[in-house]
Scaffold this active site. Structure first.
Site, mmCIF file in Angstrom:
data_model
loop_
_atom_site.group_PDB
_atom_site.id
_atom_site.type_symbol
_atom_site.label_atom_id
_atom_site.label_comp_id
_atom_site.label_asym_id
_atom_site.label_seq_id
_atom_site.Cartn_x
_atom_site.Cartn_y
_atom_site.Cartn_z
ATOM 1 N N TYR A 145 -2.187 5.157 3.189
ATOM 2 C CA TYR A 145 -1.263 5.482 4.286
ATOM 3 C C TYR A 145 -0.277 4.332 4.427
ATOM 4 O O TYR A 145 -0.662 3.177 4.529
ATOM 5 C CB TYR A 145 -2.037 5.674 5.586
ATOM 6 C CG TYR A 145 -1.180 5.973 6.792
ATOM 7 C CD1 TYR A 145 -0.598 7.228 6.956
ATOM 8 C CD2 TYR A 145 -0.965 5.007 7.768
ATOM 9 C CE1 TYR A 145 0.187 7.504 8.068
ATOM 10 C CE2 TYR A 145 -0.188 5.277 8.888
ATOM 11 C CZ TYR A 145 0.382 6.530 9.029
ATOM 12 O OH TYR A 145 1.155 6.799 10.132
ATOM 13 N N ASP A 240 1.538 -2.856 -0.149
ATOM 14 C CA ASP A 240 1.552 -2.683 1.304
ATOM 15 C C ASP A 240 0.445 -3.560 1.873
ATOM 16 O O ASP A 240 -0.726 -3.194 1.870
ATOM 17 C CB ASP A 240 1.328 -1.213 1.655
ATOM 18 C CG ASP A 240 1.322 -0.949 3.155
ATOM 19 O OD1 ASP A 240 1.299 -1.927 3.931
ATOM 20 O OD2 ASP A 240 1.320 0.230 3.545
ATOM 21 N N LYS A 268 1.337 -6.351 11.492
ATOM 22 C CA LYS A 268 0.114 -6.760 12.178
ATOM 23 C C LYS A 268 0.130 -8.230 12.596
ATOM 24 O O LYS A 268 0.699 -8.583 13.605
ATOM 25 C CB LYS A 268 -1.120 -6.460 11.305
ATOM 26 C CG LYS A 268 -1.208 -5.031 10.780
ATOM 27 C CD LYS A 268 -1.480 -4.014 11.851
ATOM 28 C CE LYS A 268 -1.737 -2.641 11.258
ATOM 29 N NZ LYS A 268 -1.877 -1.597 12.266
#
Length: 431
Positions: A145, A240, A268
């Site tokens: 994802y 990613d 994050k």
């Protein structure tokens, strides 16, 4: 059973004005039953809901709270930035300092552009790869994802997998045709796809350690193999590292596995808990981004001073205290060994994947190495385990297909509490 009456009332109110009552799908608890908790505050290793219940937090805002909640240095940095105004829409010294720090910690990143979320970072990286190569197609891995950009909602993991919508309505057929998918950990499938689409593939993007179908590590030689394929075929390799960046090591998964991508997406931790994202990589690729080059990407709040302040405090602490990773890994190993003993004791079909301070309990007798094996998990049993743990004050991700994240605030006493809660929960669900 804990009293969650205020959370329940808030959820009912929220459903009147927010789709599904939540602002991100997995928060809805649909995959595990019951109603979501509304969190009022957090400190260190603990969350506190609106009803005053305390929980050991094993999500940590889906990764960024690596030092624990409300870490003093991060809080102080945010207060200082706020006193100067929360936003300018103009360059700041902190943006320069953040760029220098990221480039010093991740060797493959020679230049970096700040954005506002992981989704924005991955969308931008794909556009840059397409513009740089003059090609249209991308390869992604089934179950990985990369945010909710149209190009990525094809065989997506995480929330899309949890709710059974791996291909979202609203994604055009043309976009879907330009997104090629292969199983994670399958080099042969990548080689065949590249051969079949020779000269048409702009980028290959993946989570080097998957977190969005649960924690799934790369097989030995897998990342190295992808690097060779992409280098040979002129494909931009994108890691990613929104989840893994600065969590698995100072230089992320790419440092851990010693494989350099062409572009890296981040998020994050670099916001210290505030909304943020970034993408960066080779100088010649990044210099194609406007205003240095022709590929347009912009954002009013990119490099927001409060997010930069929080992220700088976080990254500086991690850089100055490299031993924190050994400590986190030690805590993870201690907890996982305790959980594995219990799984054996109760003869459950359950296995644990972990890399560093990321891990997932999969309720399946299969070794989880890709999307297909992750989907063999017993989600009903996981839901029972989730609720049993929640009732004992341990807050897990409300989906079988998410990674758990430890923080440095979890000491041995708290780790023992997690193991004990798991033992009682497994005993309850196997009666």
């Amino acid at each position: 059973m804990k009293n969650i009456s205020r959370s329940t009332a808030l959820f009912e109110r929220a459903k009147q004005f927010i789709p599904g009552g939540v602002n991100s799908p997995v928060r809805a608890f649909k995959a595990v039953g019951g109603n979501p908790l509304f969190i009022k505050k957090a400190k260190g290793a603990y969350l506190y809901d609106e009803d005053g219940n305390e929980y050991v937090d094993l999500i940590n805002s889906w990764g960024p709270m690596i030092l624990g909640h409300a870490y003093p240095a991060v809080e102080e940095a945010v207060r200082e930035a706020l006193s100067c105004s929360p936003s300018f829409g103009a360059p700041t010294a902190r943006e320069v300092e953040m760029a220098e720090l990221i480039c010093s910690m991740i060797p493959s990143v020679e230049k970096v552009r700040m954005v506002n979320s992981g989704t924005e970072a991955t969308m931008s990286a794909i556009r840059v790869a397409r513009g740089f190569t003059g090609r249209d197609k991308i390869i992604k891995m089934e179950g990985c994802y990369h945010g909710h950009g149209d190009s990525f909602l094809i065989s997506a993991g995480s929330g899309a997998l949890t709710f059974g919508y791996p291909d979202s309505p609203g994604v055009t057929k043309g976009t879907a045709l330009d997104t090629l998918t292969v199983p994670f950990n399958d080099l042969n499938a990548v080689e065949l796809l590249v051969e079949k689409n020779a000269g048409q593939i702009a980028a290959l993007i993946l989570e080097p350690v998957v977190g969005n179908m649960g924690c799934v590590p790369p097989a030995e030689g897998y990342l190295e193999g992808l690097r060779k394929i992409c280098s040979k075929s002129g494909i931009v390799l994108i890691f990613d590292e929104v989840m893994t960046g600065f969590r698995l090591s100072q230089g992320g998964a790419q440092q851990l596995y010693n494989v350099k991508p062409d572009l890296t997406t981040l998020g994050k931790i670099i916001g210290g808990g505030l909304p943020v994202g970034a993408y960066g990589g080779k100088r010649e690729i990044m210099d194609s981004v406007s205003p240095a080059g022709p590929i347009y990407q912009a954002g009013t709040l990119s490099g927001n001073p409060m997010a930069m302040a929080a992220g700088l405090a976080m990254l500086k602490h991690l850089k100055d205290n490299p031993g924190i990773y050994d400590a986190l890994n030690g805590t993870a190993n201690f907890i996982i060994q305790g959980l594995q003993k219990q799984i054996s004791k109760y003869r459950l079909s359950c296995s644990i994947n972990h890399v560093g301070s990321m891990f997932t309990l999969f309720f399946t007798d299969k070794k989880v190495i890709d999307f297909a094996s992750a989907k063999t998990s017993d989600t009903v049993l996981f839901g029972k385990y989730f609720q049993a743990m929640l009732s004992r004050g341990v807050y897990l991700a409300p989906s079988q297909y998410e990674a758990l994240f430890l923080s440095a605030a979890i000491d041995k006493t708290i780790a023992d509490r997690i193991i004990q809660a798991s033992n009682e929960s497994l005993e309850e669900i196997t009666k």
